[in-house]
Design a protein around this motif. Structure first.
Motif, mmCIF file in Angstrom:
data_model
loop_
_atom_site.group_PDB
_atom_site.id
_atom_site.type_symbol
_atom_site.label_atom_id
_atom_site.label_comp_id
_atom_site.label_asym_id
_atom_site.label_seq_id
_atom_site.Cartn_x
_atom_site.Cartn_y
_atom_site.Cartn_z
ATOM 1 N N GLU A 169 14.138 9.184 4.582
ATOM 2 C CA GLU A 169 13.033 10.013 4.084
ATOM 3 C C GLU A 169 12.677 9.721 2.622
ATOM 4 O O GLU A 169 11.667 10.203 2.112
ATOM 5 C CB GLU A 169 13.343 11.502 4.273
ATOM 6 N N ASN A 170 13.485 8.903 1.960
ATOM 7 C CA ASN A 170 13.223 8.555 0.560
ATOM 8 C C ASN A 170 12.718 7.124 0.406
ATOM 9 O O ASN A 170 12.819 6.528 -0.668
ATOM 10 C CB ASN A 170 14.478 8.781 -0.286
ATOM 11 N N ILE A 171 12.171 6.593 1.476
ATOM 12 C CA ILE A 171 11.566 5.257 1.473
ATOM 13 C C ILE A 171 10.077 5.457 1.664
ATOM 14 O O ILE A 171 9.644 6.064 2.639
ATOM 15 C CB ILE A 171 12.150 4.384 2.601
ATOM 16 N N ALA A 172 9.289 4.969 0.714
ATOM 17 C CA ALA A 172 7.847 5.206 0.772
ATOM 18 C C ALA A 172 7.061 3.912 0.661
ATOM 19 O O ALA A 172 7.350 3.069 -0.190
ATOM 20 C CB ALA A 172 7.426 6.146 -0.359
ATOM 21 N N ILE A 173 6.075 3.776 1.529
ATOM 22 C CA ILE A 173 5.032 2.762 1.355
ATOM 23 C C ILE A 173 3.903 3.527 0.672
ATOM 24 O O ILE A 173 3.375 4.498 1.221
ATOM 25 C CB ILE A 173 4.581 2.151 2.690
ATOM 26 N N LEU A 174 3.592 3.126 -0.537
ATOM 27 C CA LEU A 174 2.677 3.890 -1.381
ATOM 28 C C LEU A 174 1.211 3.693 -0.975
ATOM 29 O O LEU A 174 0.801 2.572 -0.659
ATOM 30 C CB LEU A 174 2.870 3.508 -2.850
ATOM 31 N N PRO A 175 0.421 4.768 -1.011
ATOM 32 C CA PRO A 175 -0.998 4.634 -0.700
ATOM 33 C C PRO A 175 -1.730 3.856 -1.789
ATOM 34 O O PRO A 175 -1.327 3.884 -2.961
ATOM 35 C CB PRO A 175 -1.491 6.072 -0.623
ATOM 36 N N LYS A 176 -2.793 3.166 -1.377
ATOM 37 C CA LYS A 176 -3.592 2.387 -2.326
ATOM 38 C C LYS A 176 -4.133 3.294 -3.429
ATOM 39 O O LYS A 176 -4.317 4.496 -3.227
ATOM 40 C CB LYS A 176 -4.756 1.707 -1.613
ATOM 41 N N ASN A 177 -4.406 2.673 -4.550
ATOM 42 C CA ASN A 177 -4.871 3.389 -5.725
ATOM 43 C C ASN A 177 -5.752 2.437 -6.531
ATOM 44 O O ASN A 177 -5.523 1.231 -6.523
ATOM 45 C CB ASN A 177 -3.661 3.823 -6.564
ATOM 46 N N ALA A 178 -6.729 2.975 -7.219
ATOM 47 C CA ALA A 178 -7.519 2.149 -8.140
ATOM 48 C C ALA A 178 -6.589 1.662 -9.255
ATOM 49 O O ALA A 178 -5.535 2.262 -9.501
ATOM 50 C CB ALA A 178 -8.671 2.956 -8.711
ATOM 51 N N GLU A 179 -6.961 0.574 -9.896
ATOM 52 C CA GLU A 179 -6.118 0.001 -10.947
ATOM 53 C C GLU A 179 -6.519 0.503 -12.326
ATOM 54 O O GLU A 179 -7.679 0.844 -12.558
ATOM 55 C CB GLU A 179 -6.233 -1.521 -10.921
ATOM 56 N N CYS A 180 -5.566 0.516 -13.206
ATOM 57 C CA CYS A 180 -5.841 0.817 -14.601
ATOM 58 C C CYS A 180 -6.662 -0.324 -15.196
ATOM 59 O O CYS A 180 -6.436 -1.497 -14.841
ATOM 60 C CB CYS A 180 -4.538 0.930 -15.398
ATOM 61 N N PRO A 181 -7.558 -0.028 -16.126
ATOM 62 C CA PRO A 181 -8.245 -1.115 -16.814
ATOM 63 C C PRO A 181 -7.241 -1.915 -17.645
ATOM 64 O O PRO A 181 -6.205 -1.375 -18.037
ATOM 65 C CB PRO A 181 -9.267 -0.405 -17.697
ATOM 66 N N GLU A 182 -7.545 -3.157 -17.880
ATOM 67 C CA GLU A 182 -6.647 -4.003 -18.691
ATOM 68 C C GLU A 182 -6.469 -3.353 -20.057
ATOM 69 O O GLU A 182 -7.406 -2.856 -20.647
ATOM 70 C CB GLU A 182 -7.219 -5.408 -18.849
ATOM 71 N N ALA A 183 -5.242 -3.387 -20.532
ATOM 72 C CA ALA A 183 -4.937 -2.759 -21.840
ATOM 73 C C ALA A 183 -5.341 -3.666 -22.980
ATOM 74 O O ALA A 183 -5.387 -4.847 -22.887
ATOM 75 C CB ALA A 183 -3.457 -2.455 -21.925
#
Length: 183
Positions: A169-183
């Protein structure tokens, strides 16, 4: 409550025994590890993860080999409010190729990181033992060059994580997310 505590204690003991034997990939080519990776999988029994996993989303990691054989690690994750969470580490090479150590100032812990499997144009499986005040925790990450991970790769990640003591139960496939802009 008691059963949960016993299960976590058993998992921790299993993890400590299993993790001592986790061997990094042979003939690691740091130059081929360079570049952007998506953090598509995350697995740990750490309480902070158990408390926050429902809200976690995919982030990015940029790996940059140094001339001396160390590895600059830069992580970024876009928060729900549009801000970016960022963290960097300089992972120092050890006498074992594919194994690195670093101190996290953000979490004040010591990290023993091993690149366990890699297909340079596809995925990397990274195993880290985090230690703080005499307590060790396992953290496994599945990096991918794309935001997708095949069902076979997800299963491999889950299997490896369970072998290193992480509860299913502590293994996760993470949902997609937008990316941070380049720093």
């Amino acid at each position: 409550m008691r059963n949960t505590l016993l299960r976590m204690l058993a998992a921790l003991l299993c993890a400590l025994a299993a993790c001592a034997d986790i061997v990094p990939v042979k003939d690691l080519d740091l130059q081929k590890m360079a570049g952007k990776w998506y953090m598509v999988g995350f697995a740990t029994n750490a309480q902070w993860f158990v408390n926050h996993k429902a809200g976690m989303k995919m982030g990015t990691a940029v790996l940059v080999p140094t001339a001396g054989g160390d590895l600059d690690l830069s992580y970024a994750n876009l928060n729900a409010d549009g801000t970016c969470w960022r963290m960097t580490h300089l992972a120092k090479k050890t006498d074992t190729p594919g194994r690195f150590t670093f101190h996290s100032q953000a979490w004040n812990n010591e990290n023993d990181m091993r690149i366990v499997e890699v297909q340079y144009d596809d995925y990397a499986l990274v195993h880290t033992i985090k230690s703080k005040e005499g307590v060790s925790e396992v953290l496994n990450k599945l990096y991918s060059r794309s935001q997708e991970a095949s069902a076979t790769l997800q299963q491999r990640f889950s299997q490896f994580s369970q072998e290193t003591g992480v509860l299913p139960e502590n293994i996760a496939i993470l949902p997609k997310n937008a990316e941070c802009p380049e720093a």
